[in-house]
Write a protein that holds these residues in place. Structure first.
Motif, PDB file in Angstrom:
ATOM      1  N   ASN A   1      37.533  12.807  38.908  1.00  0.00           N
ATOM      2  CA  ASN A   1      38.470  12.020  39.734  1.00  0.00           C
ATOM      3  C   ASN A   1      38.810  10.687  39.056  1.00  0.00           C
ATOM      4  O   ASN A   1      39.758  10.017  39.414  1.00  0.00           O
ATOM      5  CB  ASN A   1      37.909  11.794  41.139  1.00  0.00           C
ATOM      6  CG  ASN A   1      36.485  11.295  41.090  1.00  0.00           C
ATOM      7  OD1 ASN A   1      36.121  10.543  40.189  1.00  0.00           O
ATOM      8  ND2 ASN A   1      35.676  11.707  42.039  1.00  0.00           N
TER       9      ASN A   1
ATOM     10  N   ARG B   1      42.443  10.329  40.257  1.00  0.00           N
ATOM     11  CA  ARG B   1      43.135  11.382  41.014  1.00  0.00           C
ATOM     12  C   ARG B   1      42.201  11.947  42.062  1.00  0.00           C
ATOM     13  O   ARG B   1      41.010  12.128  41.809  1.00  0.00           O
ATOM     14  CB  ARG B   1      43.603  12.507  40.075  1.00  0.00           C
ATOM     15  CG  ARG B   1      44.785  12.076  39.236  1.00  0.00           C
ATOM     16  CD  ARG B   1      45.403  13.215  38.454  1.00  0.00           C
ATOM     17  NE  ARG B   1      46.251  12.645  37.396  1.00  0.00           N
ATOM     18  CZ  ARG B   1      46.865  13.352  36.469  1.00  0.00           C
ATOM     19  NH1 ARG B   1      46.742  14.665  36.467  1.00  0.00           N
ATOM     20  NH2 ARG B   1      47.615  12.758  35.567  1.00  0.00           N
TER      21      ARG B   1
ATOM     22  N   GLU C   1      41.026  14.748  43.285  1.00  0.00           N
ATOM     23  CA  GLU C   1      40.980  16.184  43.050  1.00  0.00           C
ATOM     24  C   GLU C   1      39.558  16.698  42.941  1.00  0.00           C
ATOM     25  O   GLU C   1      38.626  15.930  42.701  1.00  0.00           O
ATOM     26  CB  GLU C   1      41.798  16.573  41.817  1.00  0.00           C
ATOM     27  CG  GLU C   1      41.348  16.020  40.492  1.00  0.00           C
ATOM     28  CD  GLU C   1      42.359  16.420  39.412  1.00  0.00           C
ATOM     29  OE1 GLU C   1      43.069  17.405  39.592  1.00  0.00           O
ATOM     30  OE2 GLU C   1      42.409  15.726  38.391  1.00  0.00           O
TER      31      GLU C   1
ATOM     32  N   SER D   1      47.567   7.098  38.704  1.00  0.00           N
ATOM     33  CA  SER D   1      47.139   8.474  38.447  1.00  0.00           C
ATOM     34  C   SER D   1      47.452   8.871  37.011  1.00  0.00           C
ATOM     35  O   SER D   1      47.035   9.918  36.546  1.00  0.00           O
ATOM     36  CB  SER D   1      47.851   9.423  39.415  1.00  0.00           C
ATOM     37  OG  SER D   1      49.251   9.262  39.268  1.00  0.00           O
ATOM     38  N   GLN D   2      48.223   8.034  36.321  1.00  0.00           N
ATOM     39  CA  GLN D   2      48.599   8.337  34.939  1.00  0.00           C
ATOM     40  C   GLN D   2      48.937   7.040  34.217  1.00  0.00           C
ATOM     41  O   GLN D   2      49.464   6.103  34.824  1.00  0.00           O
ATOM     42  CB  GLN D   2      49.803   9.284  34.900  1.00  0.00           C
ATOM     43  CG  GLN D   2      50.969   8.836  35.769  1.00  0.00           C
ATOM     44  CD  GLN D   2      52.150   9.794  35.733  1.00  0.00           C
ATOM     45  OE1 GLN D   2      52.206  10.683  34.888  1.00  0.00           O
ATOM     46  NE2 GLN D   2      53.093   9.608  36.636  1.00  0.00           N
TER      47      GLN D   2
ATOM     48  N   CYS E   1      42.416   6.285  34.793  1.00  0.00           N
ATOM     49  CA  CYS E   1      43.295   6.897  35.789  1.00  0.00           C
ATOM     50  C   CYS E   1      42.447   7.497  36.910  1.00  0.00           C
ATOM     51  O   CYS E   1      41.272   7.803  36.701  1.00  0.00           O
ATOM     52  CB  CYS E   1      44.122   8.013  35.160  1.00  0.00           C
ATOM     53  SG  CYS E   1      45.125   7.440  33.785  1.00  0.00           S
TER      54      CYS E   1
ATOM     55  N   GLN F   1      49.539  14.901  41.441  1.00  0.00           N
ATOM     56  CA  GLN F   1      48.820  13.650  41.139  1.00  0.00           C
ATOM     57  C   GLN F   1      48.516  12.876  42.416  1.00  0.00           C
ATOM     58  O   GLN F   1      48.918  11.724  42.559  1.00  0.00           O
ATOM     59  CB  GLN F   1      49.646  12.788  40.179  1.00  0.00           C
ATOM     60  CG  GLN F   1      49.857  13.448  38.844  1.00  0.00           C
ATOM     61  CD  GLN F   1      50.361  12.474  37.795  1.00  0.00           C
ATOM     62  OE1 GLN F   1      50.311  11.267  37.947  1.00  0.00           O
ATOM     63  NE2 GLN F   1      50.837  13.020  36.698  1.00  0.00           N
ATOM     64  N   ASP F   2      47.801  13.523  43.337  1.00  0.00           N
ATOM     65  CA  ASP F   2      47.395  12.801  44.541  1.00  0.00           C
ATOM     66  C   ASP F   2      46.375  11.746  44.109  1.00  0.00           C
ATOM     67  O   ASP F   2      45.496  12.019  43.303  1.00  0.00           O
ATOM     68  CB  ASP F   2      46.755  13.774  45.542  1.00  0.00           C
ATOM     69  CG  ASP F   2      46.460  13.074  46.866  1.00  0.00           C
ATOM     70  OD1 ASP F   2      47.035  11.998  47.107  1.00  0.00           O
ATOM     71  OD2 ASP F   2      45.647  13.611  47.637  1.00  0.00           O
ATOM     72  N   THR F   3      46.531  10.546  44.619  1.00  0.00           N
ATOM     73  CA  THR F   3      45.608   9.495  44.189  1.00  0.00           C
ATOM     74  C   THR F   3      45.130   8.675  45.383  1.00  0.00           C
ATOM     75  O   THR F   3      45.267   9.105  46.534  1.00  0.00           O
ATOM     76  CB  THR F   3      46.234   8.619  43.071  1.00  0.00           C
ATOM     77  OG1 THR F   3      45.293   7.618  42.695  1.00  0.00           O
ATOM     78  CG2 THR F   3      47.517   7.959  43.501  1.00  0.00           C
TER      79      THR F   3
END
Ligand code: FA5
Length: 350
Positions: free
Chosen positions: A213, A203, A205, A169-170, A201, A156-158
């Protein structure tokens, strides 16, 4: 000399009566009133006159000057007015009293699914909570049994702010606050904690047909005495059958999240391809929709609740993916595209 004034007056009247545009009028003004103009020239010819004649002639020329200036000004106003009328006439006609022909908007598919889920859970006694999008490391990770340097953070890179806060992220980031808010009523009055909290949320990614994202989740928690996995499965089943209004193939498999024990992945059979496999489900036929599990004792304790006395479940529903399945949207990126035309295709009838 007197005749010259009269002749010039007549000439001015005649010339101005024929002028039809502003640049022509300006030329006429210069030719009569300019430094080298004919009225100014009349004054220059006064040298030969007697003092008496000069006085009378000077007055005549001044009158002519005022007459010419006023006439030119009047003509100027007239031509400007005519030009404005022509411009108005050439404008497209519209009726300011007729009703505007603006297409009415439609709700975003995610809003519709979110509202539907809120209504379902409200009818089962859950409170709906809102939570901020910018949270602390403690809220998003540490209170959820994910200490610094825990490998679960890699998933969960944010996006981090300079002050150390982060874009959540969550939706699980609100769990601790919810437990603390409703915990006292549970402990003192035996009122079970039942809350859902939808939210956006973020992230960092790579995006594809089922990953964005920026996306929406809806978290839910229930805590009371003797809450078990059966309660969790009952609420998940009820929610899915209400949203889809038909039987949906689901599967429950073990899943690891440090804040639940045991943890599960709840997948649904992909409704885009009917389970055959497509880009929307990463060709697996199944879509990860709603991870869930029994709240970890450390998380309950961190929220001020004694895990020896109380148990609870939590789930993190992927609202954006739910909207994809409900409305048959093949690519998640369409939902954030802001393309009103394509979004209204899915929801026009609602
Ligand atoms: C979590 O975020 C956990 N907080 C969920 C949870 C809550 C587990 C409570 C246990 C108890 P996960 O990273 O798998 O888990 O995301 C949950 C759901 O969010 C996924 O199943 C998916 O439906 C959705 N989701 C996750 N990442 C994305 C993304 N990049 N784009 C769209 N949807 C996503």
């Amino acid at each position: 000399m007197e005749n010259k004034v009269l002749e010039l007056r007549k000439e001015i009247e005649k010339r101005l009566s024929k002028i039809n545009d502003l640049s022509e009028l300006d030329n006429a003004r210069i030719s009569y009133l300019g430094k080298k103009g004919s009225i100014t020239a009349l004054l220059k010819g006064m040298k030969e006159l007697t003092a008496e004649q000069k006085k009378a002639f000077g007055a005549d020329v001044n009158r002519l000057k005022s007459f010419a200036s006023e006439l030119i000004e009047k003509k100027n106003e007239e031509l400007k007015q005519r030009q404005t009328e022509l411009e108005i006439k050439s404008m497209p006609k519209f009726d300011v009293t007729s009703p505007a022909n603006i297409a009415s908007g439609s709700y975003h598919p995610i809003t519709l699914v979110q509202r539907q889920c809120e209504a379902i859970f409200k009818s089962m006694g859950f409170n709906v909570e809102d939570y901020s999008e910018v949270v602390t490391d403690y809220e998003c990770f540490e209170s959820l049994n994910i200490p610094k340097h825990h490998p679960a953070r890699d998933m969960q890179d944010t996006y981090y702010l300079e002050n150390g806060q982060l874009l959540k992220s969550q939706t699980s980031a609100a769990q601790n606050a919810i437990l603390k808010k409703y915990g006292p009523a549970l402990i003192n009055d035996g009122v079970p904690i039942k809350a859902i909290f939808p939210g956006r949320c973020f992230r960092n990614e790579a995006t594809d047909a089922c990953h964005e994202n920026t996306f929406f989740q809806m978290e839910g928690v229930m805590v009371d005495k003797d809450i078990s996995i059966s309660n969790l499965i009952y609420f998940m089943k009820t929610m899915l059958s209400e949203v889809f209004q038909r039987d949906i193939k689901v599967r429950l498999r073990p899943g690891f999240f440090p804040f639940v024990e045991p943890g599960f992945e709840l997948d649904i059979s992909c409704l885009i391809c009917g389970g055959a496999g497509c880009p929307s489900c990463k060709h697996s036929g199944w879509l990860e929709l709603c991870p869930c599990g029994m709240i970890h004792p450390n998380v309950l304790r961190e929220g001020g609740i004694d895990p020896d006395e109380y148990t609870g479940f939590a789930f993190g529903l992927g609202l954006t993916r739910l909207a994809m399945m409900k409305y048959g949207i093949k690519d998640i990126r369409d939902l954030n595209s802001g393309n009103l035309k394509s979004l209204s295709i899915f929801t026009d009838d609602e």
